[in-house]
Design an enzyme around this catalytic site. Sequence first.
Site, PDB file in Angstrom:
ATOM      1  N   GLY A 162      56.556 -26.533 -20.935  1.00 36.91           N
ATOM      2  CA  GLY A 162      57.126 -27.689 -21.590  1.00 36.91           C
ATOM      3  C   GLY A 162      56.605 -29.120 -21.354  1.00 36.91           C
ATOM      4  O   GLY A 162      56.354 -30.115 -22.289  1.00 36.91           O
ATOM      5  N   GLU A 165      53.462 -28.861 -23.210  1.00 33.54           N
ATOM      6  CA  GLU A 165      53.910 -28.950 -24.731  1.00 33.54           C
ATOM      7  C   GLU A 165      54.105 -30.545 -25.129  1.00 33.54           C
ATOM      8  O   GLU A 165      53.888 -30.928 -26.129  1.00 33.54           O
ATOM      9  CB  GLU A 165      55.188 -28.116 -25.085  1.00 33.54           C
ATOM     10  CG  GLU A 165      54.614 -26.691 -25.236  1.00 33.54           C
ATOM     11  CD  GLU A 165      55.768 -25.638 -25.245  1.00 33.54           C
ATOM     12  OE1 GLU A 165      56.050 -24.919 -26.089  1.00 33.54           O
ATOM     13  OE2 GLU A 165      56.934 -25.780 -24.543  1.00 33.54           O
TER      14      GLU A 165
END
Length: 299
Positions: A162, A165
């Site tokens: 993440g 991301e």
Amino acid sequence: MAAAAAPGALGALSAGRVRLVAACCARLGSAAWARGTAPRRGYSSEVKTEDELRVRHLEEENRGIVVLGINRAYGKNSLSKNLLKMLSKAVDALKSDKKVRTIIIRSEVPGIFCAGADLKERAKMHSSEVGPFVSKIRAVINDIANLPVPTIAAIDGLALGGGLELALACDIRVAASSAKMGLVETKLAIIPGGGGTQRLPRAIGMALAKELIFSARVLDGQEAKAVGLISHVLEQNQEGDAAYRKALDLAREFLPQGPVAMRVAKLAINQGMETISTKDRLEGLLAFKEKRPPRYKGE
């Protein structure tokens, strides 16, 4: 960020990710850290939750530049409920602030950009909480991607899952050569769930994105630059903020340009690069006409 997994497996996933982060951190070294011209702050486990995200509106020749500094040292800047709440609140305020010209997302923790979702926190959640938590991470990352002004991710350390991301949601990524980044979820028997499966192929091409996700490969700054994942790579400095300093230089370069033109250019580029459905395309045009941020629904 990882897509939802069975709650009983989260403890093992967390332990696996901790070992992966530790291995990468061992290779990063322990560079000193500073916040540009601002005084250095401590990085202890006693950081208050309200200090996990520091929002700075720069002044003087940097007026119009906003810096979001992630500061969860004890959690390796992982995305927790509280940090997500703070990010969401900050993004919501910034998207309608016409004085904001460029946003930089950085870490204020040495050697770490963001280690991904807080799997330790997820391991303590009831099964009914996991889905909404994953959805919230995805929503916050999408909100960052939809900000109307240029965004720059300054990667001075580890960006896994993440964390990468989050960086992929930014328009521009710059990194120190010593930084480590990758979508490593498949190593933990899960998949990227915060938009990485869409944004990584757009950044580096479908075949190479598949290779990196299938292998859970971690790249350093030079390797990331070679495949087009980042725009600039810098040798790390003694303060540990080489990527941030480059991001600041880029943001200063953007400041003289027409603010409306910058917003329209970003919208045009994004719509040209992405597959946008009919309703979202109309919403984008209507939002521009009404001079407000678009509210895309993926329809």
